[in-house]
Motif scaffolding. Structure first.
Motif, PDB file in Angstrom:
ATOM      1  N   THR A  99     -11.550  34.100  11.640  1.00 33.00           N
ATOM      2  CA  THR A  99     -12.124  35.287  10.975  1.00 33.00           C
ATOM      3  C   THR A  99     -11.077  35.957  10.093  1.00 33.00           C
ATOM      4  N   ASN A 100     -11.468  37.095   9.546  1.00 33.76           N
ATOM      5  CA  ASN A 100     -10.536  37.950   8.794  1.00 33.76           C
ATOM      6  C   ASN A 100      -9.848  37.246   7.643  1.00 33.76           C
ATOM      7  N   SER A 109      -7.341  34.850  10.692  1.00 34.99           N
ATOM      8  CA  SER A 109      -7.002  35.031  12.102  1.00 34.99           C
ATOM      9  C   SER A 109      -7.702  33.996  12.956  1.00 34.99           C
ATOM     10  N   ILE A 111      -9.002  33.493  16.650  1.00 35.86           N
ATOM     11  CA  ILE A 111      -9.299  34.330  17.813  1.00 35.86           C
ATOM     12  C   ILE A 111      -9.544  33.454  19.028  1.00 35.86           C
ATOM     13  N   GLU A 113     -10.655  33.759  22.898  1.00 33.89           N
ATOM     14  CA  GLU A 113     -11.103  34.651  23.969  1.00 33.89           C
ATOM     15  C   GLU A 113     -10.780  34.079  25.332  1.00 33.89           C
ATOM     16  N   TRP A 155       1.216  37.512  16.138  1.00 35.44           N
ATOM     17  CA  TRP A 155       0.176  38.015  17.024  1.00 35.44           C
ATOM     18  C   TRP A 155      -0.338  39.364  16.544  1.00 35.44           C
ATOM     19  N   ARG A 157      -3.446  40.624  18.165  1.00 33.84           N
ATOM     20  CA  ARG A 157      -3.971  41.152  19.419  1.00 33.84           C
ATOM     21  C   ARG A 157      -3.515  40.280  20.571  1.00 33.84           C
ATOM     22  N   ASP A 163      -5.368  44.278  24.849  1.00 38.82           N
ATOM     23  CA  ASP A 163      -6.394  44.053  23.830  1.00 38.82           C
ATOM     24  C   ASP A 163      -7.527  43.213  24.398  1.00 38.82           C
ATOM     25  N   GLU A 167      -5.453  37.317  19.175  1.00 40.40           N
ATOM     26  CA  GLU A 167      -5.667  37.094  17.748  1.00 40.40           C
ATOM     27  C   GLU A 167      -4.353  36.687  17.110  1.00 40.40           C
ATOM     28  N   GLN A 169      -2.568  35.654  13.678  1.00 44.99           N
ATOM     29  CA  GLN A 169      -2.725  35.656  12.228  1.00 44.99           C
ATOM     30  C   GLN A 169      -1.913  34.518  11.633  1.00 44.99           C
TER      31      GLN A 169
END
Lengths: 186, 196
Positions: A99-100, A109, A111, A113, A155, A157, A163, A167, A169
């Motif tokens: 994303t991003n 980014s 991500i 989870e 990093w 997140r 957080d 995440e 980057q």
């Protein structure tokens, strides 16, 4: 001969030799703990984890390329998707999402989870500033460098810091053109 | 189904930590490097054993504990079983020798060195450094079960690997049970390593 079809992360993961993730998680945890004891400074541990990750990444890319049949990615967008869906899956058994994106398409980014490195891990207060998963940033950076992309991986997140996700980057700094060993005019 | 990761994750991590300690943190101090690698293994063995034994009743004696380590624990860890488990009675010390046949495809590849020029000595060094980790795991596991010991590995008969566990305590029960021996099924143990 028709080009080999790229394989999905699930398919590759199902076919590689696998080990109990708990062994991996505990080993990584023991390593971080030992590094903290031996190096004392959290910043130094962050640095060394990144370096170790880099050393792993520059070799892991070979296995990735060999097993995934991924052909040269058209652009950085495709690269990021492949890392998230195939790379993470075939090694860590989990997929990431991308994303991003910035407008130029050179920064995004990843991500995560679900992250096997941090199962059952809690950071004590004495580890302020530690990027526990810093080995991952090194791995991504090292692997991409071997396919001619110089990147900065940081990093954004960190679930161990409170957080809601991990995440990472990834910023493409430079695409290094392939260097040939012999000059044309020689 | 327990969560899994690729074996290459584990292998890469191990290779890299051995390399970091031997070539960077404690370059020219192999003794210190070895102790750190063993300590990491010890931590893993300790924590794994605690987790595996949470749901089990306490072991009735040392023999049961050792059997657990050599069978269930070892299998969970390495997905293989130990080839051969022997007790060795000598001067009131009880020794257990477990023999694992290493995978013949152990590769040594090094960017800087051609594997054919690497001397036997260096290979032995590289291999034995890696083995401090599983030795530490075993020592950590046994210690957690209340059996202090010293664990070392001998790879002079590569690809076979002998793990030697020396128990500090005299286990009288073992003397009584030694007639029955400990039967462990024979399967090949593979430990594939890449060194670079």
């Amino acid at each position: 001969m028709a080009p080999a079809v790229p394989r999905s992360g699930d398919a590759i993961f199902a076919n590689v030799e696998r080990v109990n993730a708990e062994l991996f998680t505990l080993t990584y945890g023991a390593i971080v703990r030992q590094l903290l004891t031996d190096l004392e400074e959290v910043e130094e541990v962050n640095k060394q984890l990144d370096q170790m990750g880099y050393n792993i990444g520059i070799r892991l890319i070979d296995e990735f390329l060999a097993k995934s049949n991924v052909t040269r990615c058209v652009d950085f967008r495709e690269t990021a998707e492949v890392i998230a869906k195939v790379g993470f899956k075939m090694f860590l058994g989990v997929t990431a999402s991308v994303t991003n994106w910035d407008t130029e398409g050179t920064c995004c980014s990843l991500i995560l989870e679900d992250n096997p490195l941090v199962d059952f891990v809690e950071l004590p207060d004495t580890c302020q500033g530690l990027y526990y998963c810093n080995i991952l940033s090194g791995v991504v950076r090292g692997a991409l460098e071997m396919v001619s992309m110089k990147t900065e991986v940081t990093w954004v997140r960190d679930m161990l810091r409170g957080d809601d996700a991990f995440e990472l980057q990834v910023k493409l700094l430079k695409q290094i053109p392939e260097e040939y060993p012999y000059k044309d005019d020689e | 189904m327990a969560r899994e990761v690729s074996e290459s994750c584990m292998d890469s991590l191990l290779t890299e930590i051995v390399s970091s300690y031997c070539n960077r943190f404690y370059a020219n101090k192999p003794e210190l490097a070895a102790r750190r690698i063993e300590a990491i293994g010890y931590q893993v063995g300790h924590q794994l054993t605690e987790r595996y034994t949470i749901e089990r009743p306490r072991f009735s004696d040392h023999l049961e504990a050792i059997k657990f380590i050599c069978k269930d624990f070892w299998f969970e860890l390495f997905k293989k079983q130990i080839d051969n488990l022997k007790t060795n009675h000598r001067d009131n010390k009880f020794r257990w020798l477990s023999r694992m046949s290493g995978d013949s495809s152990v590769e040594i590849s090094s960017a800087a060195q051609d594997s054919s020029t690497m001397s036997d000595n260096k290979f032995a060094q590289a291999t034995s450094m890696h083995l401090y980790f599983p030795c530490g795991i075993i020592r950590g596991a046994l210690s957690t079960l209340g059996i202090p010991c010293a664990v070392s590995a001998d790879i002079s008969n590569h690809p076979a690997c002998n793990i030697l566990c020396v128990f500090h305590e005299l286990m009288r029960r073992l003397v009584c049970d030694s007639d029955k021996g400990v039967a462990v099924s024979l399967h090949e143990f593979k430990w594939t390593k890449r060194y670079s």
